[in-house]
Design an enzyme around this catalytic site. Structure first.
Site, short mmCIF file in Angstrom:
data_model
loop_
_atom_site.label_atom_id
_atom_site.label_comp_id
_atom_site.label_asym_id
_atom_site.label_seq_id
_atom_site.Cartn_x
_atom_site.Cartn_y
_atom_site.Cartn_z
N HIS A 1 -2.27 10.85 -29.53
CA HIS A 1 -2.65 9.50 -29.08
C HIS A 1 -3.38 8.75 -30.18
CE1 HIS A 1 -2.40 10.74 -24.56
NE2 HIS A 1 -1.26 10.28 -25.01
N ARG B 1 -4.10 21.11 -15.32
CA ARG B 1 -3.09 20.11 -15.70
C ARG B 1 -3.36 19.52 -17.08
NH1 ARG B 1 -0.18 15.50 -11.88
NH2 ARG B 1 1.11 14.68 -13.56
N HIS C 1 6.37 8.59 -28.83
CA HIS C 1 5.34 9.46 -28.27
C HIS C 1 5.55 10.93 -28.69
CE1 HIS C 1 2.47 11.07 -25.41
NE2 HIS C 1 3.41 11.82 -24.86
N GLU D 1 8.05 17.71 -26.12
CA GLU D 1 7.38 18.12 -24.87
C GLU D 1 7.95 19.45 -24.37
OE1 GLU D 1 4.81 16.43 -23.90
OE2 GLU D 1 5.09 14.30 -24.30
N LYS E 1 6.24 22.44 -15.38
CA LYS E 1 5.41 21.31 -14.98
C LYS E 1 5.13 21.36 -13.48
CE LYS E 1 4.08 16.64 -15.53
NZ LYS E 1 4.22 15.36 -16.21
N LYS F 1 2.20 11.02 -11.95
CA LYS F 1 1.32 10.09 -12.68
C LYS F 1 2.09 8.81 -12.91
CE LYS F 1 -1.84 12.92 -15.41
NZ LYS F 1 -2.24 13.26 -16.79
N ASN G 1 -1.47 18.55 -22.10
CA ASN G 1 -1.75 17.60 -23.17
C ASN G 1 -1.95 18.25 -24.53
OD1 ASN G 1 -1.68 15.10 -21.73
ND2 ASN G 1 -3.55 15.77 -20.70
N GLU H 1 -5.48 16.79 -11.95
CA GLU H 1 -5.99 17.11 -13.29
C GLU H 1 -7.48 17.42 -13.31
OE1 GLU H 1 -3.89 15.19 -16.46
OE2 GLU H 1 -5.61 15.29 -17.77
N HIS I 1 -1.84 16.16 -27.68
CA HIS I 1 -1.86 14.74 -27.29
C HIS I 1 -3.12 14.01 -27.75
CE1 HIS I 1 1.63 15.83 -24.97
NE2 HIS I 1 1.72 14.64 -24.41
N ARG J 1 0.81 -1.24 0.00
CA ARG J 1 0.00 0.00 0.00
C ARG J 1 0.83 1.27 0.00
NH1 ARG J 1 -2.74 -3.44 3.35
NH2 ARG J 1 -4.64 -4.26 2.41
N1 LIG Z 1 3.74 9.86 -16.12
C1 LIG Z 1 3.66 10.85 -16.95
O1 LIG Z 1 3.28 11.97 -16.60
C2 LIG Z 1 4.10 10.63 -18.37
C3 LIG Z 1 4.33 11.72 -19.22
C4 LIG Z 1 4.82 11.48 -20.50
C5 LIG Z 1 5.06 10.17 -20.92
N2 LIG Z 1 4.81 9.14 -20.06
C6 LIG Z 1 5.09 7.74 -20.46
O2 LIG Z 1 6.48 7.63 -20.71
C7 LIG Z 1 6.69 6.59 -21.67
C8 LIG Z 1 7.63 7.11 -22.70
O3 LIG Z 1 8.85 7.45 -22.07
P1 LIG Z 1 10.22 7.51 -22.86
O4 LIG Z 1 10.05 8.33 -24.06
O5 LIG Z 1 11.25 7.85 -21.87
O6 LIG Z 1 10.38 5.99 -23.39
P2 LIG Z 1 11.15 4.71 -22.82
O7 LIG Z 1 11.08 4.64 -21.37
O8 LIG Z 1 10.65 3.56 -23.59
O9 LIG Z 1 12.66 5.00 -23.24
C9 LIG Z 1 13.00 5.09 -24.60
C10 LIG Z 1 14.15 4.15 -24.99
O10 LIG Z 1 15.38 4.74 -24.56
C11 LIG Z 1 16.11 3.79 -23.78
N3 LIG Z 1 16.89 4.58 -22.84
C12 LIG Z 1 16.46 5.21 -21.73
N4 LIG Z 1 17.43 5.98 -21.23
C13 LIG Z 1 18.52 5.79 -22.01
C14 LIG Z 1 19.83 6.33 -22.00
N5 LIG Z 1 20.20 7.23 -21.10
N6 LIG Z 1 20.70 5.91 -22.94
C15 LIG Z 1 20.30 5.02 -23.90
N7 LIG Z 1 19.06 4.52 -23.98
C16 LIG Z 1 18.19 4.90 -23.04
C17 LIG Z 1 15.05 2.93 -23.17
O11 LIG Z 1 15.57 1.69 -22.73
C18 LIG Z 1 14.09 2.80 -24.33
O12 LIG Z 1 14.56 1.84 -25.25
C19 LIG Z 1 5.34 6.22 -22.20
O13 LIG Z 1 4.95 5.00 -21.63
C20 LIG Z 1 4.42 7.34 -21.73
O14 LIG Z 1 3.11 6.91 -21.51
C21 LIG Z 1 4.35 9.33 -18.81
ZN LIG Z 2 3.38 13.57 -23.65
#
Ligand SMILES: NC(=O)c1ccc[n+]([C@@H]2O[C@H](COP(=O)([O-])OP(=O)(O)OC[C@H]3O[C@@H](n4cnc5c(N)ncnc54)[C@H](O)[C@@H]3O)[C@@H](O)[C@H]2O)c1
Ligand SMILES: [Zn+2]
Length: 446
Positions: free
Chosen positions: A334, A323, A347, A267, A309, A225, A327, A319, A330, A203
């Site tokens: 999406h 917040r 993304h 972003e 942010k 999030k 997006n 949100e 987005h 929890r």
């Molecule tokens: N929580 C939130 O507010 C929020 C906001 C935006 C996106 N997201 C989520 O984030 C995800 C996308 O994140 P992302 O773009 O970081 O993708 P990701 O986590 O898949 O990373 C992208 C790629 O880069 C590699 N990688 C990471 N760091 C590295 C480094 N320093 N050197 C070499 N390779 C590296 C990873 O292994 C992966 O293959 C999605 O699932 C999305 O839904 C969440």
């Molecule tokens: Zn985004």
């Protein structure tokens, strides 16, 4: 639930950076700037390379980066000590540390570890690059802490229940109790999954984010999030759960593939468009430096993004309105991600094309000048990001994906659109449907 009334946003940025008491080495004009995290002990100052004399130069540079009229990429000295941006959420407030070499600053990490057990969650790509350094930072001079790690497969397709269970398996096998700390080491996928595991394991346990992609450093690691995907919908299962701190070592971006870097820049551009015109102007002048991974340009872009942010999240954590403006692009984005197939476009790439569509619609509604449309095109092209959806996208695909968007309320699709001068947006369902149809027709072949 009734759709809340639409509202518009054009808020000046309130910097949350501070000068720590008793160490004010700032030059004239560098007010409200701090390079030191809250409570940083003097014994740790040497380890992270802080000294008052060199900090004068650095402070000038950070002051420059906080004052958008000045250009932080013009100097010689890179940031070597952390900048701190606070996320102000009452008793759940936390610092975001930003700087070069922070993975080698054990004090920063160790002060936020609760209990004696730590579980580092990472993936097969990041573990060989950074896991040893993180374990070392957690344990150096701190022998009573024991660290376990779980190395997950890499990819958005593993952001699911089965992979989440591997985190719980490891935590239970390792007898992690309520006083343990989970550390997310990776991009947004790892951060979202580890955060959700931390929110739900016994929890709720302590949680630290060490984001290693630009996307995670400017966006996903901040704001709490967390979650996983359901086979039928992205990010549909999750929790709001804030970390104890976010530690951003900008050096980790050196190993990030170019395409991933550009995805994160989408972003960064978003923050400028929705609420920070001066930041957008800075990006127009410094896009080349960002793409060339100039460390001070990147540090500034990350800091300013986190400040934006953090301010939005502290005003609207769950949100209820404001917040949602994060997006921009987005809803269209999406639709591209799901219509084209997850993983085809990153993304940020989908968000870039989606932003162009949202801006096109804003222009059709007569809410913004033509010059903004052109500037958005130019900056995205400079960043080597797409400015139109993939050719296979149809009006029908957009419409069916948009119908299940989380921002639909009472059957009404609310969108984030720009309105007024650069840096102003609205989140509203009150727009002429004709403009949306025209935008979709214009960007789709069928
Ligand atoms: N929580 C939130 O507010 C929020 C906001 C935006 C996106 N997201 C989520 O984030 C995800 C996308 O994140 P992302 O773009 O970081 O993708 P990701 O986590 O898949 O990373 C992208 C790629 O880069 C590699 N990688 C990471 N760091 C590295 C480094 N320093 N050197 C070499 N390779 C590296 C990873 O292994 C992966 O293959 C999605 O699932 C999305 O839904 C969440
Ligand atoms: Zn985004």
């Amino acid at each position: 639930m009734a759709a809340p009334a639409s509202f518009s946003i054009h808020s000046p940025l309130r910097s949350s950076l501070r000068i720590p008491r008793g160490r004010n080495c700032s030059p004239p004009g560098a007010s409200s700037i701090s390079l030191l995290p809250r409570g940083l002990r003097s014994s740790s100052l040497g380890r992270i390379g802080f000294s008052c004399s060199s900090s004068d130069q650095i402070l000038t540079r950070v002051a420059a980066s906080s004052a958008p009229v000045m250009d932080p990429t013009k100097g010689e000295v890179a940031l070597k000590v952390p900048t701190v941006v606070d996320v102000d959420l009452g008793d759940r407030s936390y610092p975001i540390y930003i700087g070069s070499g922070l993975l080698d600053a054990p004090d920063l990490l160790q002060r936020h570890v609760a209990g004696k057990r730590v579980l580092v969650v990472t993936n097969t790509t990041i573990a060989p690059l950074y896991l040893d350094r993180v374990v070392e930072a957690l344990t150096r001079g701190n022998s009573h802490v024991s660290v376990e790690s779980v190395i997950l497969p890499d990819g958005e397709k593993y952001k699911d229940m089965g992979t989440l269970m591997k985190i719980f398996d490891k935590a239970i096998e390792s007898r992690m109790d309520r006083r343990c700390t989970f550390v997310a080491l990776g991009g947004g996928v790892i951060g979202d999954m580890c955060g959700f595991a931390a929110a739900t394991y016994v929890r709720g346990v302590n949680f630290i984010q060490i984001p290693t992609t630009l996307m995670a450093q400017v966006d996903s690691s901040v704001g709490g999030k967390t979650g996983i995907n359901h086979p039928l919908a992205k990010n549909m299962i999750g929790a709001f759960y804030q970390p104890q701190c976010v530690l951003i070592d900008t050096d980790t971006l050196n190993t990030l593939p170019d395409r991933e870097l550009a995805s994160g820049i989408a972003e960064v551009i978003k923050y400028g468009l929705i609420r920070d015109a001066k930041f957008f102007e800075w990006q127009e002048r410094n896009m080349e430096a960002l793409l060339a991974r100039d460390s001070s340009a990147l540090a500034y872009a990350i800091k300013r993004s986190c400040e934006n942010k953090a301010e939005v999240v502290s005003l609207d954590e769950k949100e209820s309105g404001l917040r949602a403006t994060l997006n921009l692009g987005h809803t269209f984005g999406h639709a591209i991600e799901s219509g084209f197939g997850y993983g085809q476009w990153l993304h940020g790439e989908a968000v870039a094309a989606g932003t162009v569509m949202a801006i096109d619609m804003s222009y059709r509604l007569g809410w913004i000048d033509r010059s903004i449309v052109e500037r958005v095109h130019n900056i995205l092209q400079q960043a080597k990001l797409p400015t139109a959806p993939p050719e296979m996208m149809t009006v029908e695909l957009f419409k069916s994906a948009m119908a299940v968007d989380k921002k639909v309320a009472d059957g009404l699709l609310r969108l984030i659109l720009l309105k007024g001068p650069l840096g102003s947006c609205v989140f509203t369902g009150d727009y002429d449907r004709k403009a949306l149809d025209e935008t979709l027709l214009d960007f789709c072949k069928s």
